[in-house]
Design a protein around this motif. Sequence first.
Motif, PDB file in Angstrom:
ATOM      1  N   UNK A  85     -10.205  -6.876   3.242  1.00  0.00           N
ATOM      2  CA  UNK A  85     -11.223  -7.070   2.590  1.00  0.00           C
ATOM      3  C   UNK A  85     -11.206  -6.606   1.409  1.00  0.00           C
ATOM      4  N   UNK A  86     -12.075  -6.879   0.422  1.00  0.00           N
ATOM      5  CA  UNK A  86     -11.876  -6.756  -1.117  1.00  0.00           C
ATOM      6  C   UNK A  86     -12.522  -5.306  -1.513  1.00  0.00           C
ATOM      7  N   UNK A  87     -11.901  -4.450  -1.751  1.00  0.00           N
ATOM      8  CA  UNK A  87     -12.193  -3.219  -2.524  1.00  0.00           C
ATOM      9  C   UNK A  87     -11.484  -2.676  -3.811  1.00  0.00           C
ATOM     10  N   UNK A  88     -12.607  -2.653  -4.813  1.00  0.00           N
ATOM     11  CA  UNK A  88     -12.013  -2.333  -6.371  1.00  0.00           C
ATOM     12  C   UNK A  88     -11.097  -3.498  -6.591  1.00  0.00           C
ATOM     13  N   UNK A  89     -11.337  -4.576  -6.366  1.00  0.00           N
ATOM     14  CA  UNK A  89     -10.483  -5.663  -6.850  1.00  0.00           C
ATOM     15  C   UNK A  89      -9.125  -5.838  -6.137  1.00  0.00           C
ATOM     16  N   UNK A  90      -8.983  -5.148  -5.104  1.00  0.00           N
ATOM     17  CA  UNK A  90      -7.624  -5.240  -4.289  1.00  0.00           C
ATOM     18  C   UNK A  90      -7.810  -5.604  -2.997  1.00  0.00           C
ATOM     19  N   UNK A  91      -7.165  -6.317  -2.361  1.00  0.00           N
ATOM     20  CA  UNK A  91      -7.251  -6.626  -0.788  1.00  0.00           C
ATOM     21  C   UNK A  91      -6.521  -5.736   0.080  1.00  0.00           C
ATOM     22  N   UNK A  92      -7.212  -5.243   1.016  1.00  0.00           N
ATOM     23  CA  UNK A  92      -6.744  -4.034   1.856  1.00  0.00           C
ATOM     24  C   UNK A  92      -7.072  -4.421   3.431  1.00  0.00           C
ATOM     25  N   UNK A  93      -5.936  -4.348   4.202  1.00  0.00           N
ATOM     26  CA  UNK A  93      -6.079  -4.662   5.643  1.00  0.00           C
ATOM     27  C   UNK A  93      -7.200  -3.594   6.073  1.00  0.00           C
ATOM     28  N   UNK A  94      -7.833  -4.070   6.812  1.00  0.00           N
ATOM     29  CA  UNK A  94      -8.916  -3.276   7.302  1.00  0.00           C
ATOM     30  C   UNK A  94      -8.549  -2.328   8.321  1.00  0.00           C
ATOM     31  N   UNK A  95      -7.386  -2.040   8.898  1.00  0.00           N
ATOM     32  CA  UNK A  95      -6.805  -1.238   9.835  1.00  0.00           C
ATOM     33  C   UNK A  95      -6.525   0.005   9.151  1.00  0.00           C
TER      34      UNK A  95
ATOM     35  N   UNK B 261      -0.893   5.388  -2.248  1.00  0.00           N
ATOM     36  CA  UNK B 261      -1.190   5.738  -3.559  1.00  0.00           C
ATOM     37  C   UNK B 261      -2.642   4.935  -3.769  1.00  0.00           C
ATOM     38  N   UNK B 262      -2.673   3.738  -3.564  1.00  0.00           N
ATOM     39  CA  UNK B 262      -3.979   2.760  -3.760  1.00  0.00           C
ATOM     40  C   UNK B 262      -4.961   3.007  -2.759  1.00  0.00           C
ATOM     41  N   UNK B 263      -4.398   2.917  -1.504  1.00  0.00           N
ATOM     42  CA  UNK B 263      -5.380   2.774  -0.104  1.00  0.00           C
ATOM     43  C   UNK B 263      -5.925   4.228   0.076  1.00  0.00           C
ATOM     44  N   UNK B 264      -5.433   5.310  -0.034  1.00  0.00           N
ATOM     45  CA  UNK B 264      -5.962   6.642   0.099  1.00  0.00           C
ATOM     46  C   UNK B 264      -7.130   6.768  -0.571  1.00  0.00           C
ATOM     47  N   UNK B 265      -7.532   6.496  -1.628  1.00  0.00           N
ATOM     48  CA  UNK B 265      -8.589   6.903  -2.366  1.00  0.00           C
ATOM     49  C   UNK B 265      -9.881   6.022  -1.970  1.00  0.00           C
ATOM     50  N   UNK B 266      -9.526   4.870  -1.761  1.00  0.00           N
ATOM     51  CA  UNK B 266     -10.532   3.924  -1.206  1.00  0.00           C
ATOM     52  C   UNK B 266     -11.045   4.433   0.384  1.00  0.00           C
ATOM     53  N   UNK B 267      -9.884   4.989   1.222  1.00  0.00           N
ATOM     54  CA  UNK B 267     -10.240   5.222   2.429  1.00  0.00           C
ATOM     55  C   UNK B 267     -11.263   6.514   2.416  1.00  0.00           C
ATOM     56  N   UNK B 268     -10.818   7.466   1.447  1.00  0.00           N
ATOM     57  CA  UNK B 268     -11.617   8.736   1.022  1.00  0.00           C
ATOM     58  C   UNK B 268     -13.149   8.339   0.840  1.00  0.00           C
TER      59      UNK B 268
ATOM     60  N   UNK C 291       1.419  14.914  20.354  1.00  0.00           N
ATOM     61  CA  UNK C 291       1.524  13.515  19.395  1.00  0.00           C
ATOM     62  C   UNK C 291       0.353  13.453  18.510  1.00  0.00           C
ATOM     63  N   UNK C 292       0.506  12.643  17.544  1.00  0.00           N
ATOM     64  CA  UNK C 292      -0.153  12.221  16.514  1.00  0.00           C
ATOM     65  C   UNK C 292       0.188  10.897  15.649  1.00  0.00           C
ATOM     66  N   UNK C 293      -1.096  10.644  15.038  1.00  0.00           N
ATOM     67  CA  UNK C 293      -0.894   9.319  14.530  1.00  0.00           C
ATOM     68  C   UNK C 293      -0.481   9.677  13.089  1.00  0.00           C
ATOM     69  N   UNK C 294       0.292   8.739  12.333  1.00  0.00           N
ATOM     70  CA  UNK C 294       0.446   8.652  10.964  1.00  0.00           C
ATOM     71  C   UNK C 294      -1.012   8.803  10.309  1.00  0.00           C
ATOM     72  N   UNK C 295      -0.968   9.056   8.965  1.00  0.00           N
ATOM     73  CA  UNK C 295      -2.428   9.200   8.216  1.00  0.00           C
ATOM     74  C   UNK C 295      -2.897   7.756   8.285  1.00  0.00           C
ATOM     75  N   UNK C 296      -4.230   7.566   8.354  1.00  0.00           N
ATOM     76  CA  UNK C 296      -4.781   6.411   8.750  1.00  0.00           C
ATOM     77  C   UNK C 296      -4.642   5.490   7.537  1.00  0.00           C
ATOM     78  N   UNK C 297      -4.333   5.568   6.389  1.00  0.00           N
ATOM     79  CA  UNK C 297      -4.181   4.633   5.239  1.00  0.00           C
ATOM     80  C   UNK C 297      -2.750   4.294   5.175  1.00  0.00           C
ATOM     81  N   UNK C 298      -1.800   4.834   6.064  1.00  0.00           N
ATOM     82  CA  UNK C 298      -0.520   4.412   6.050  1.00  0.00           C
ATOM     83  C   UNK C 298      -0.215   3.384   7.278  1.00  0.00           C
TER      84      UNK C 298
END
Length: 381
Positions: A127-137, A217-224, A284-291
């Motif tokens: 999906x488009x966020x700040x002019x970049x395409x990011x996988x919704x997962x 570096x790109x996805x984390x600010x969008x996630x937050x 156990x845990x998952x990696x950070x969601x934006x990774x």
Amino acid sequence: MLFSAYTPGYGTEAWVTDGTAAGTSLLLDIRAGDQASSPEGFTVVCFAAGTRIATPSGNVVVQDVQLGDIILTAAGTERPVTWVGQRRIDITRHPDPRQVNPIRIAAGAFAPGVPSRDLRLSPAHAVLLDDVLVPVELLVNGTTIVQETDCQAVTYFHIELETHDLLLAEDLAAESYLDTGNRTFFANGGGPIDLHPTLLDQDRAGASCAPFAIDPATVEPLWRRLSERAVMLGYAAPGGETTSDPDLHIMVGDRRLNPVSHGNGRIVFMLPATGQTVALVSRTGAALPWIADRRRLGVMVGRITLRHADGAVASIPLDHPGLTDGWWAPEWHDTATLRRWTNGHATLPVETQGAAMLEIEVAATLDYVLEAETALLRLAA
């Protein structure tokens, strides 16, 4: 059938076969030359049935879109549909449902009226966020953007235009179909169908209509930003009570043994003489969601050492053939240091004639969501 195989000159890459020698061939050399990409499947990038797609005459549910229909792009242009792919997936029979379970974006999660209704997409759909395409997962936050876990079956559709573009799905800009070698996901893809599609990291940037972003570096600010909006909308803050303690211990058969000492990343256990299975166990845990990492992780191990009562010292290398059950693949760090993650219950190839000391060097841990909260608040798929 799709499978991965090693071939000199290509490395481990994606192959396709119809069951005969003549019908077996390299599908795609994803990493050119002898470098391996070790593919596990193909990207599922689709709209779930019921999604409304914008057209010049109004919204149309995706399953009613036909070849030659005119759709409206996010830029407001009118473009004809060149192909519509479709596929029904029985999730109960899939070996890894997280790869295909729909991700639901709540109405208004991105902005007022965007999306205009709850929107269900496949995990890799961008999906488009700040002019970049990011996988919704990579945007899953457990509140306004969640992966459904109780879905038993889903029918996915995708719309192809002459070139990659942005459609309006429930008024949210989402990508049209981009052929990256994944057409065999669809039942009407014109070739052998991929029975259990999973994710494959592919270079989608070349033909993409907008920059494709998966880097933290790109996805984390969008996630937050989306997570902060969720709180503003009245949802609970993403996350939950966490601990940095992995609760690392060993199981000898059904007997739990806690460490006798720990410090400087080294954890020591007293190991009795045993012919029983020894397992290294942790939270156990998952990696950070934006990774883009779907693994459930325990601890990252840097070294395994066994010190016997007679003074003999044995090191178990991290690429030891006995490190299979409960171990993820070895990883090179700084090109010279081998590390390896457990999945929380990793079998150790140790057998002693007398008491011994088992020393585990822990190279990394996670922030683990406490068990009581895990079912409700886990951030990543």
